[in-house]
Design a protein around this motif. Structure first.
Motif, PDB file in Angstrom:
ATOM      1  N   ASP A 161      -3.598  33.541  14.878  1.00 32.91           N
ATOM      2  CA  ASP A 161      -2.299  34.079  15.276  1.00 32.91           C
ATOM      3  C   ASP A 161      -1.643  33.161  16.305  1.00 32.91           C
ATOM      4  O   ASP A 161      -0.434  32.928  16.267  1.00 32.91           O
ATOM      5  CB  ASP A 161      -2.502  35.487  15.846  1.00 32.91           C
ATOM      6  N   LYS A 162      -2.461  32.604  17.189  1.00 34.19           N
ATOM      7  CA  LYS A 162      -1.953  31.719  18.238  1.00 34.19           C
ATOM      8  C   LYS A 162      -1.392  30.433  17.616  1.00 34.19           C
ATOM      9  O   LYS A 162      -0.298  29.984  17.971  1.00 34.19           O
ATOM     10  CB  LYS A 162      -3.088  31.391  19.205  1.00 34.19           C
ATOM     11  N   GLU A 163      -2.159  29.852  16.683  1.00 33.61           N
ATOM     12  CA  GLU A 163      -1.670  28.637  16.018  1.00 33.61           C
ATOM     13  C   GLU A 163      -0.348  28.917  15.314  1.00 33.61           C
ATOM     14  O   GLU A 163       0.593  28.137  15.373  1.00 33.61           O
ATOM     15  CB  GLU A 163      -2.705  28.154  14.985  1.00 33.61           C
ATOM     16  N   TRP A 164      -0.286  30.058  14.635  1.00 31.45           N
ATOM     17  CA  TRP A 164       0.927  30.411  13.878  1.00 31.45           C
ATOM     18  C   TRP A 164       2.100  30.596  14.824  1.00 31.45           C
ATOM     19  O   TRP A 164       3.220  30.195  14.540  1.00 31.45           O
ATOM     20  CB  TRP A 164       0.676  31.666  13.044  1.00 31.45           C
ATOM     21  N   ASP A 165       1.835  31.220  15.970  1.00 31.46           N
ATOM     22  CA  ASP A 165       2.871  31.451  16.963  1.00 31.46           C
ATOM     23  C   ASP A 165       3.436  30.125  17.453  1.00 31.46           C
ATOM     24  O   ASP A 165       4.642  29.964  17.623  1.00 31.46           O
ATOM     25  CB  ASP A 165       2.275  32.254  18.127  1.00 31.46           C
ATOM     26  N   GLU A 166       2.543  29.144  17.665  1.00 30.37           N
ATOM     27  CA  GLU A 166       2.995  27.830  18.129  1.00 30.37           C
ATOM     28  C   GLU A 166       3.816  27.124  17.043  1.00 30.37           C
ATOM     29  O   GLU A 166       4.802  26.452  17.324  1.00 30.37           O
ATOM     30  CB  GLU A 166       1.789  26.966  18.536  1.00 30.37           C
ATOM     31  N   ILE A 167       3.402  27.293  15.792  1.00 29.22           N
ATOM     32  CA  ILE A 167       4.132  26.673  14.682  1.00 29.22           C
ATOM     33  C   ILE A 167       5.540  27.258  14.585  1.00 29.22           C
ATOM     34  O   ILE A 167       6.520  26.556  14.367  1.00 29.22           O
ATOM     35  CB  ILE A 167       3.374  26.886  13.348  1.00 29.22           C
ATOM     36  N   CYS A 168       5.641  28.576  14.750  1.00 30.81           N
ATOM     37  CA  CYS A 168       6.926  29.265  14.558  1.00 30.81           C
ATOM     38  C   CYS A 168       7.770  29.306  15.817  1.00 30.81           C
ATOM     39  O   CYS A 168       8.775  29.996  15.868  1.00 30.81           O
ATOM     40  CB  CYS A 168       6.687  30.680  14.053  1.00 30.81           C
ATOM     41  N   ASP A 169       7.346  28.593  16.836  1.00 32.50           N
ATOM     42  CA  ASP A 169       8.039  28.629  18.113  1.00 32.50           C
ATOM     43  C   ASP A 169       9.264  27.717  18.114  1.00 32.50           C
ATOM     44  O   ASP A 169       9.392  26.807  18.900  1.00 32.50           O
ATOM     45  CB  ASP A 169       7.070  28.227  19.236  1.00 32.50           C
ATOM     46  N   CYS A 170      10.159  27.952  17.161  1.00 29.68           N
ATOM     47  CA  CYS A 170      11.427  27.220  17.171  1.00 29.68           C
ATOM     48  C   CYS A 170      12.472  28.045  16.443  1.00 29.68           C
ATOM     49  O   CYS A 170      12.150  29.051  15.810  1.00 29.68           O
ATOM     50  CB  CYS A 170      11.272  25.838  16.555  1.00 29.68           C
ATOM     51  N   GLU A 171      13.694  27.617  16.503  1.00 30.49           N
ATOM     52  CA  GLU A 171      14.814  28.386  15.962  1.00 30.49           C
ATOM     53  C   GLU A 171      14.641  28.714  14.479  1.00 30.49           C
ATOM     54  O   GLU A 171      14.713  29.846  14.067  1.00 30.49           O
ATOM     55  CB  GLU A 171      16.119  27.594  16.159  1.00 30.49           C
ATOM     56  N   SER A 172      14.407  27.687  13.709  1.00 28.43           N
ATOM     57  CA  SER A 172      14.222  27.940  12.284  1.00 28.43           C
ATOM     58  C   SER A 172      13.101  27.049  11.787  1.00 28.43           C
ATOM     59  O   SER A 172      12.960  25.905  12.212  1.00 28.43           O
ATOM     60  CB  SER A 172      15.499  27.652  11.504  1.00 28.43           C
ATOM     61  N   ILE A 173      12.318  27.599  10.909  1.00 30.11           N
ATOM     62  CA  ILE A 173      11.167  26.849  10.414  1.00 30.11           C
ATOM     63  C   ILE A 173      11.318  26.642   8.908  1.00 30.11           C
ATOM     64  O   ILE A 173      11.638  27.562   8.178  1.00 30.11           O
ATOM     65  CB  ILE A 173       9.842  27.562  10.786  1.00 30.11           C
ATOM     66  N   GLN A 174      11.130  25.411   8.484  1.00 28.90           N
ATOM     67  CA  GLN A 174      11.182  25.073   7.065  1.00 28.90           C
ATOM     68  C   GLN A 174       9.753  24.898   6.556  1.00 28.90           C
ATOM     69  O   GLN A 174       8.893  24.466   7.319  1.00 28.90           O
ATOM     70  CB  GLN A 174      11.951  23.754   6.860  1.00 28.90           C
ATOM     71  N   PRO A 175       9.537  25.188   5.278  1.00 28.57           N
ATOM     72  CA  PRO A 175       8.164  25.059   4.755  1.00 28.57           C
ATOM     73  C   PRO A 175       7.531  23.695   5.022  1.00 28.57           C
ATOM     74  O   PRO A 175       6.354  23.616   5.353  1.00 28.57           O
ATOM     75  CB  PRO A 175       8.351  25.289   3.253  1.00 28.57           C
ATOM     76  N   TRP A 176       8.306  22.608   4.943  1.00 26.83           N
ATOM     77  CA  TRP A 176       7.737  21.272   5.155  1.00 26.83           C
ATOM     78  C   TRP A 176       7.352  21.032   6.603  1.00 26.83           C
ATOM     79  O   TRP A 176       6.615  20.095   6.907  1.00 26.83           O
ATOM     80  CB  TRP A 176       8.704  20.189   4.668  1.00 26.83           C
ATOM     81  N   MET A 177       7.840  21.885   7.512  1.00 25.50           N
ATOM     82  CA  MET A 177       7.522  21.709   8.932  1.00 25.50           C
ATOM     83  C   MET A 177       6.177  22.326   9.300  1.00 25.50           C
ATOM     84  O   MET A 177       5.669  22.108  10.388  1.00 25.50           O
ATOM     85  CB  MET A 177       8.610  22.360   9.796  1.00 25.50           C
ATOM     86  N   ILE A 178       5.621  23.112   8.390  1.00 26.72           N
ATOM     87  CA  ILE A 178       4.364  23.804   8.697  1.00 26.72           C
ATOM     88  C   ILE A 178       3.199  22.827   8.535  1.00 26.72           C
ATOM     89  O   ILE A 178       3.006  22.259   7.461  1.00 26.72           O
ATOM     90  CB  ILE A 178       4.181  25.011   7.755  1.00 26.72           C
ATOM     91  N   PRO A 179       2.449  22.601   9.602  1.00 22.25           N
ATOM     92  CA  PRO A 179       1.334  21.646   9.499  1.00 22.25           C
ATOM     93  C   PRO A 179       0.197  22.195   8.646  1.00 22.25           C
ATOM     94  O   PRO A 179       0.072  23.410   8.475  1.00 22.25           O
ATOM     95  CB  PRO A 179       0.892  21.470  10.948  1.00 22.25           C
ATOM     96  N   GLU A 180      -0.624  21.289   8.143  1.00 22.12           N
ATOM     97  CA  GLU A 180      -1.817  21.695   7.401  1.00 22.12           C
ATOM     98  C   GLU A 180      -2.712  22.503   8.332  1.00 22.12           C
ATOM     99  O   GLU A 180      -2.811  22.208   9.516  1.00 22.12           O
ATOM    100  CB  GLU A 180      -2.583  20.450   6.942  1.00 22.12           C
ATOM    101  N   PRO A 181      -3.364  23.527   7.782  1.00 22.50           N
ATOM    102  CA  PRO A 181      -4.273  24.278   8.638  1.00 22.50           C
ATOM    103  C   PRO A 181      -5.448  23.419   9.101  1.00 22.50           C
ATOM    104  O   PRO A 181      -5.771  22.396   8.491  1.00 22.50           O
ATOM    105  CB  PRO A 181      -4.752  25.432   7.758  1.00 22.50           C
ATOM    106  N   LYS A 182      -6.076  23.845  10.186  1.00 20.94           N
ATOM    107  CA  LYS A 182      -7.192  23.101  10.774  1.00 20.94           C
ATOM    108  C   LYS A 182      -8.361  23.031   9.795  1.00 20.94           C
ATOM    109  O   LYS A 182      -9.033  22.014   9.679  1.00 20.94           O
ATOM    110  CB  LYS A 182      -7.606  23.824  12.062  1.00 20.94           C
TER     111      LYS A 182
END
Ligand SMILES: [Zn+2]
Length: 79
Positions: free
Chosen positions: A28-49
């Protein structure tokens, strides 16, 4: 990694895209950091650990670290 033979004998591969084998798992923490911006595009999502695969037959879960060919963790369904 493209193909794995599960302990139950099922052959798992991720060649089909999308497929039902590979899971994208974030804390949940990783996801929160990923989504911590105005708008998120699918290509902006990093590969999972971890690379997580699920056998559709016996439901075992295999957890791989990025470049490893043998799983670092394997989970089997208890019930
Ligand atoms: Zn299996």
């Amino acid at each position: 990694m493209a193909k794995v033979v599960c302990s139950c004998g099922a052959e798992l591969n991720n060649q089909e895209a999308p497929n039902n084998i590979q899971l994208r798992v974030y804390t949940d923490k990783e996801w929160d950091e990923i989504c911590d911006c105005e708008s998120i595009q699918p290509w902006m999502i990093p590969e999972p650990k971890y690379d997580v695969w699920k056998c559709p037959i016996c439901k075992r879960i295999y957890v791989y670290e990025s470049d490893s060919f043998s799983p670092i963790m394997v989970y089997r369904l208890e019930q």
